[in-house]
Scaffold this motif. Sequence first.
Motif, PDB file in Angstrom:
ATOM      1  N   PHE A  88       0.821  -1.204   0.000  1.00 20.70           N
ATOM      2  CA  PHE A  88       0.000   0.000   0.000  1.00 20.70           C
ATOM      3  C   PHE A  88       0.860   1.261   0.000  1.00 20.70           C
ATOM      4  CE2 PHE A  88      -2.669   3.174   2.327  1.00 20.70           C
ATOM      5  CZ  PHE A  88      -3.599   3.363   1.324  1.00 20.70           C
ATOM      6  N   THR A  89       1.930   1.256   0.769  1.00 14.80           N
ATOM      7  CA  THR A  89       2.821   2.412   0.815  1.00 14.80           C
ATOM      8  C   THR A  89       3.449   2.675  -0.547  1.00 14.80           C
ATOM      9  OG1 THR A  89       3.327   1.971   3.148  1.00 14.80           O
ATOM     10  CG2 THR A  89       4.837   3.410   1.956  1.00 14.80           C
ATOM     11  N   ASN A  90       3.899   1.635  -1.208  1.00 15.41           N
ATOM     12  CA  ASN A  90       4.482   1.792  -2.545  1.00 15.41           C
ATOM     13  C   ASN A  90       3.450   2.319  -3.533  1.00 15.41           C
ATOM     14  OD1 ASN A  90       6.961   0.870  -1.663  1.00 15.41           O
ATOM     15  ND2 ASN A  90       6.622  -1.229  -2.314  1.00 15.41           N
ATOM     16  N   ILE A 112       1.396   9.566  -5.640  1.00 14.66           N
ATOM     17  CA  ILE A 112       1.897  10.914  -5.342  1.00 14.66           C
ATOM     18  C   ILE A 112       2.862  11.362  -6.435  1.00 14.66           C
ATOM     19  CG2 ILE A 112       3.352  12.233  -3.739  1.00 14.66           C
ATOM     20  CD1 ILE A 112       2.114  10.508  -1.480  1.00 14.66           C
ATOM     21  N   ASP A 113       3.711  10.441  -6.872  1.00 15.66           N
ATOM     22  CA  ASP A 113       4.660  10.741  -7.938  1.00 15.66           C
ATOM     23  C   ASP A 113       3.940  11.066  -9.243  1.00 15.66           C
ATOM     24  OD1 ASP A 113       7.369  10.910  -8.985  1.00 15.66           O
ATOM     25  OD2 ASP A 113       6.952   9.026 -10.020  1.00 15.66           O
ATOM     26  N   ARG A 169       1.225  17.564 -12.633  1.00 18.97           N
ATOM     27  CA  ARG A 169       1.300  18.988 -12.311  1.00 18.97           C
ATOM     28  C   ARG A 169       2.473  19.650 -13.056  1.00 18.97           C
ATOM     29  NH1 ARG A 169       1.191  18.407  -7.231  1.00 18.97           N
ATOM     30  NH2 ARG A 169       3.425  18.579  -6.791  1.00 18.97           N
ATOM     31  N   ASP A 170       3.591  18.931 -13.134  1.00 20.06           N
ATOM     32  CA  ASP A 170       4.751  19.464 -13.852  1.00 20.06           C
ATOM     33  C   ASP A 170       4.455  19.616 -15.343  1.00 20.06           C
ATOM     34  OD1 ASP A 170       6.126  19.511 -11.482  1.00 20.06           O
ATOM     35  OD2 ASP A 170       7.254  17.660 -11.861  1.00 20.06           O
ATOM     36  N   GLY A 198       1.332   6.070 -17.494  1.00 20.80           N
ATOM     37  CA  GLY A 198       2.628   6.380 -16.879  1.00 20.80           C
ATOM     38  C   GLY A 198       3.132   7.746 -17.303  1.00 20.80           C
ATOM     39  N   LYS A 199       4.428   7.873 -17.351  1.00 21.30           N
ATOM     40  CA  LYS A 199       5.049   9.182 -17.557  1.00 21.30           C
ATOM     41  C   LYS A 199       5.275   9.548 -19.012  1.00 21.30           C
ATOM     42  CE  LYS A 199       7.221   9.537 -13.056  1.00 21.30           C
ATOM     43  NZ  LYS A 199       8.434   9.871 -12.303  1.00 21.30           N
TER      44      LYS A 199
END
Length: 426
Positions: free
Chosen positions: A336-338, A344-345, A351-352, A422-423
Amino acid sequence: MKRPKNALDLSQIKPSPEILFDPNSMDLARNYNEKYIHWDKLQYCDCGHYGRESLWYLMKIMRLNTCKRVNIGDLSISYNLLDRFQKPLHQIDMALSTGLLPINGFDDKRKMMLSISSMMEESIASSQMEGAATTTKVAKRMLRDKIDPKNRSERMILDNYRAMEFIRSNLDRDLSPEFIRELHGIVTHDTLEDPGYEGNFRKDNSITVRDILTGETYHEPVSYELIDPMIDGLCRFVNDESDYIHPIIKGILLHFIVAYIHPFMDGNGRVSRSLFYWYTMREGYSVMEYLSISKAIKEHKGGYEEAYQLCETDGNDVTYFIDYNIRMVMLSIEIFTNYLREKIDERRHVRDLTDAGDITQRQTDILASLMNSDGPQSVYELASKSGVSPQTIRNDVNLLIGKGYVKESSKEGHKHMYFYAGKGKK
């Protein structure tokens, strides 16, 4: 899975007296006890000069000197709090009760979506462990879109989801036989051959826990005449706060004892896992609602079944089961943390992109919607959220596909479905 051989009882062993004064044997026994090696697995270990039986005698003497006991009717269980449990229990405390998980970086709406998603994962995995035959994708769509279940497997998942909602809204209650039966009625609704079994304890001894392939008996549940007094004793144990037991440990004991009693004709595993959630959340581990422990267990299901059997073949020493479940809670927290860090990333990346002028604000909103969704979405769903035409959204989606930020999923009916990829292109 092969059942472990029953551990020798102290009365069955005639140890070499010298072993009690041998420092090498003492070191071996302490080392193996910290690892909590079972008699059956000790045959593959170095047992020193005096042999396996004498070393096991020494190990058991040490365990009995430090163990804690819980008596529920005719059931007597023991457990040891190993030194290596202390660090993960502290980490669990820090993660689940003090708000150190990055969940606090999300607004209430996103937290609610994360909670719903985790409850879906838990409901699906817990049901699949008990034989529900459907894919996670189909099950999530059923729950998300509120589609009526088409078969018993889908009904099991829906019932489990409703049970998770039930326990989350009943954290102020004490444990009682009525509460356990009510939970069982929700977990098994419309899935049993005889609806009269829903929410009612067994009235006979017609069930055993067996290996489906070999027919080997793994567990003989307690006689039905003992169910009522044992459940009463279990409720007193859980509700009694006079002797402190770490909530995670006590929740695991609750899980084990319900499964051991096997009070119902079916659904015992789902009820016992649900009660673990209920108890730990009631005791202040509110973040537990975001974890899917059954998903972690399902991926290590052999270990789950083995942990039960190691306990039963060693005089109901529940340390093996505690060890396994602590590891599964830790794994669930890690997963869950990952996931949160990844989200968040992703949000930071989108936003960037907007700040750099690579995409418009509306396209940013599309990406945010896809990132925050439990599944792929169609242009019609995205259009209804944006207040513009489906064709405008389709143009935006095609641009985002070209940049590598969005991918097309498999169709649902005639609709093209899309998800965040993804990015983008490198």
